[in-house]
Write a protein that holds these residues in place. Structure first.
Motif, PDB file in Angstrom:
ATOM      1  N   LEU A  18      36.298 -66.094  -9.327  1.00 27.77           N
ATOM      2  CA  LEU A  18      35.701 -66.243 -11.021  1.00 27.77           C
ATOM      3  C   LEU A  18      37.177 -66.137 -11.904  1.00 27.77           C
ATOM      4  O   LEU A  18      38.330 -65.847 -11.218  1.00 27.77           O
ATOM      5  CB  LEU A  18      35.083 -64.476 -10.984  1.00 27.77           C
ATOM      6  CG  LEU A  18      34.257 -64.653  -9.984  1.00 27.77           C
ATOM      7  CD1 LEU A  18      33.761 -62.774  -9.283  1.00 27.77           C
ATOM      8  CD2 LEU A  18      32.625 -64.546 -10.507  1.00 27.77           C
ATOM      9  N   LEU A  19      36.838 -65.920 -12.805  1.00 33.37           N
ATOM     10  CA  LEU A  19      38.156 -66.269 -13.550  1.00 33.37           C
ATOM     11  C   LEU A  19      38.491 -64.891 -13.999  1.00 33.37           C
ATOM     12  O   LEU A  19      39.744 -64.384 -14.510  1.00 33.37           O
ATOM     13  CB  LEU A  19      37.575 -66.145 -15.073  1.00 33.37           C
ATOM     14  CG  LEU A  19      37.444 -67.907 -15.387  1.00 33.37           C
ATOM     15  CD1 LEU A  19      36.936 -68.676 -16.605  1.00 33.37           C
ATOM     16  CD2 LEU A  19      38.126 -68.950 -14.899  1.00 33.37           C
ATOM     17  N   GLU A  20      37.297 -63.764 -14.289  1.00 32.49           N
ATOM     18  CA  GLU A  20      37.484 -62.452 -14.603  1.00 32.49           C
ATOM     19  C   GLU A  20      36.748 -61.180 -12.986  1.00 32.49           C
ATOM     20  O   GLU A  20      36.009 -60.628 -14.025  1.00 32.49           O
ATOM     21  CB  GLU A  20      37.355 -61.265 -16.140  1.00 32.49           C
ATOM     22  CG  GLU A  20      38.068 -62.353 -16.848  1.00 32.49           C
ATOM     23  CD  GLU A  20      38.232 -61.978 -17.977  1.00 32.49           C
ATOM     24  OE1 GLU A  20      37.172 -60.640 -18.834  1.00 32.49           O
ATOM     25  OE2 GLU A  20      38.229 -62.666 -19.171  1.00 32.49           O
ATOM     26  N   PRO A  21      37.756 -61.482 -12.202  1.00 27.83           N
ATOM     27  CA  PRO A  21      36.397 -60.733 -11.111  1.00 27.83           C
ATOM     28  C   PRO A  21      36.397 -58.982 -11.317  1.00 27.83           C
ATOM     29  O   PRO A  21      37.396 -58.420 -12.351  1.00 27.83           O
ATOM     30  CB  PRO A  21      36.979 -60.342  -9.912  1.00 27.83           C
ATOM     31  CG  PRO A  21      38.527 -60.972 -10.310  1.00 27.83           C
ATOM     32  CD  PRO A  21      38.527 -61.897 -11.987  1.00 27.83           C
ATOM     33  N   ASP A  22      35.604 -58.471 -11.353  1.00 30.51           N
ATOM     34  CA  ASP A  22      35.465 -56.701 -11.496  1.00 30.51           C
ATOM     35  C   ASP A  22      35.289 -56.094  -9.900  1.00 30.51           C
ATOM     36  O   ASP A  22      35.771 -57.046  -8.783  1.00 30.51           O
ATOM     37  CB  ASP A  22      34.208 -56.343 -12.239  1.00 30.51           C
ATOM     38  CG  ASP A  22      32.473 -57.181 -11.932  1.00 30.51           C
ATOM     39  OD1 ASP A  22      32.417 -57.206 -10.877  1.00 30.51           O
ATOM     40  OD2 ASP A  22      31.408 -56.905 -12.885  1.00 30.51           O
ATOM     41  N   LYS A  48      44.980 -57.295  -1.290  1.00 28.29           N
ATOM     42  CA  LYS A  48      45.346 -58.379  -2.466  1.00 28.29           C
ATOM     43  C   LYS A  48      44.881 -57.985  -3.907  1.00 28.29           C
ATOM     44  O   LYS A  48      46.148 -58.376  -4.324  1.00 28.29           O
ATOM     45  CB  LYS A  48      44.775 -59.244  -1.589  1.00 28.29           C
ATOM     46  CG  LYS A  48      44.904 -60.721  -2.637  1.00 28.29           C
ATOM     47  CD  LYS A  48      44.229 -61.905  -2.189  1.00 28.29           C
ATOM     48  CE  LYS A  48      44.412 -63.062  -2.661  1.00 28.29           C
ATOM     49  NZ  LYS A  48      43.631 -64.444  -2.174  1.00 28.29           N
ATOM     50  N   ILE A  49      44.166 -57.816  -4.029  1.00 25.50           N
ATOM     51  CA  ILE A  49      43.335 -57.644  -5.286  1.00 25.50           C
ATOM     52  C   ILE A  49      43.090 -56.561  -5.797  1.00 25.50           C
ATOM     53  O   ILE A  49      43.866 -56.176  -6.888  1.00 25.50           O
ATOM     54  CB  ILE A  49      41.623 -57.746  -4.794  1.00 25.50           C
ATOM     55  CG1 ILE A  49      40.668 -59.192  -4.346  1.00 25.50           C
ATOM     56  CG2 ILE A  49      41.259 -57.530  -6.200  1.00 25.50           C
ATOM     57  CD1 ILE A  49      41.659 -60.114  -5.377  1.00 25.50           C
ATOM     58  N   HIS A  50      43.939 -55.229  -5.368  1.00 27.58           N
ATOM     59  CA  HIS A  50      44.661 -53.902  -5.630  1.00 27.58           C
ATOM     60  C   HIS A  50      45.994 -54.147  -6.307  1.00 27.58           C
ATOM     61  O   HIS A  50      46.062 -53.825  -7.202  1.00 27.58           O
ATOM     62  CB  HIS A  50      44.031 -52.757  -4.669  1.00 27.58           C
ATOM     63  CG  HIS A  50      44.335 -51.380  -5.294  1.00 27.58           C
ATOM     64  ND1 HIS A  50      43.834 -50.981  -6.280  1.00 27.58           N
ATOM     65  CD2 HIS A  50      45.574 -50.853  -4.728  1.00 27.58           C
ATOM     66  CE1 HIS A  50      44.399 -49.399  -6.660  1.00 27.58           C
ATOM     67  NE2 HIS A  50      45.643 -49.518  -5.901  1.00 27.58           N
ATOM     68  N   ARG A  51      46.183 -54.465  -5.271  1.00 28.76           N
ATOM     69  CA  ARG A  51      47.920 -55.221  -5.798  1.00 28.76           C
ATOM     70  C   ARG A  51      47.888 -56.542  -6.812  1.00 28.76           C
ATOM     71  O   ARG A  51      48.585 -56.035  -8.160  1.00 28.76           O
ATOM     72  CB  ARG A  51      48.841 -55.505  -5.108  1.00 28.76           C
ATOM     73  CG  ARG A  51      48.431 -54.494  -3.880  1.00 28.76           C
ATOM     74  CD  ARG A  51      49.458 -54.609  -2.627  1.00 28.76           C
ATOM     75  NE  ARG A  51      49.816 -53.697  -1.919  1.00 28.76           N
ATOM     76  CZ  ARG A  51      50.078 -52.942  -0.289  1.00 28.76           C
ATOM     77  NH1 ARG A  51      49.958 -54.514  -0.020  1.00 28.76           N
ATOM     78  NH2 ARG A  51      49.962 -52.340   0.015  1.00 28.76           N
ATOM     79  N   GLY A  52      47.236 -57.056  -6.762  1.00 32.98           N
ATOM     80  CA  GLY A  52      47.240 -58.479  -7.371  1.00 32.98           C
ATOM     81  C   GLY A  52      46.753 -58.798  -8.925  1.00 32.98           C
ATOM     82  O   GLY A  52      46.907 -58.995 -10.012  1.00 32.98           O
ATOM     83  N   CYS A  53      45.488 -57.858  -8.328  1.00 30.40           N
ATOM     84  CA  CYS A  53      44.524 -58.058  -9.626  1.00 30.40           C
ATOM     85  C   CYS A  53      44.572 -56.600 -11.177  1.00 30.40           C
ATOM     86  O   CYS A  53      44.029 -56.299 -11.790  1.00 30.40           O
ATOM     87  CB  CYS A  53      43.422 -58.532  -9.948  1.00 30.40           C
ATOM     88  SG  CYS A  53      42.977 -60.292  -8.964  1.00 30.40           S
ATOM     89  N   GLY A  54      45.077 -55.670 -10.374  1.00 31.52           N
ATOM     90  CA  GLY A  54      44.949 -54.046 -10.934  1.00 31.52           C
ATOM     91  C   GLY A  54      43.521 -53.110 -11.042  1.00 31.52           C
ATOM     92  O   GLY A  54      43.622 -53.015 -11.476  1.00 31.52           O
ATOM     93  N   LEU A  55      42.414 -54.087 -10.005  1.00 31.58           N
ATOM     94  CA  LEU A  55      41.412 -53.810 -10.323  1.00 31.58           C
ATOM     95  C   LEU A  55      41.323 -52.320  -9.508  1.00 31.58           C
ATOM     96  O   LEU A  55      41.274 -51.876  -8.813  1.00 31.58           O
ATOM     97  CB  LEU A  55      40.322 -54.192  -9.517  1.00 31.58           C
ATOM     98  CG  LEU A  55      40.157 -55.599 -10.076  1.00 31.58           C
ATOM     99  CD1 LEU A  55      38.781 -56.378  -9.391  1.00 31.58           C
ATOM    100  CD2 LEU A  55      39.863 -55.725 -11.320  1.00 31.58           C
TER     101      LEU A  55
END
Length: 119
Positions: A18-22, A48-55
């Motif tokens: 995904l280009l822009e995961p939500d 990983k996602i919380h730190r890397g993508c800031g979701l």
């Protein structure tokens, strides 16, 4: 769909592409991992996602993550997630509160379960 049919690797691959995961997609993959007893993978993906993508996690994300921590017996990580719940302002969410009770119960912390239940 993939996560419900034991196609966790396919679900994870789709998520990674995904280009822009939500948050909904992120939670779905964590949930699929948890439903398929891949609890450690679910926790690792969360961080990983919380730190890397800031979701920003929502109540369902936290609920699923707490279920994974409980099934692993990871009391310390579960407490850390509980702190994130408090700082995010999601306290009072029924999904989160029941997941906290479940996690603390599975980790053998009756005292913490009572604190969550009583408030």
């Amino acid at each position: 769909m993939y996560g419900r049919n034991f196609g966790v690797e396919d679900a994870r691959k789709l998520f990674d592409e995904l280009l822009e995961p939500d948050t909904v997609c992120w939670t779905s993959v964590i949930s699929a991992l948890t439903r398929n007893d891949r609890f450690k993978d679910a926790v690792e993906l969360f961080y990983k996602i919380h730190r890397g993508c800031g979701l920003a996690p929502d109540g369902f994300t936290f609920g699923t993550l707490l279920a994974a921590c409980g099934n692993l017996g990871w009391w310390r990580q579960g407490r850390e997630v509980h702190a994130k719940v408090v700082t995010s302002g999601i306290c009072g969410n029924v999904v989160v509160e029941s997941s906290l009770l479940d996690m603390y119960g599975k980790c053998g912390s009756v005292r913490q379960s009572r604190i969550v239940l009583i408030g």
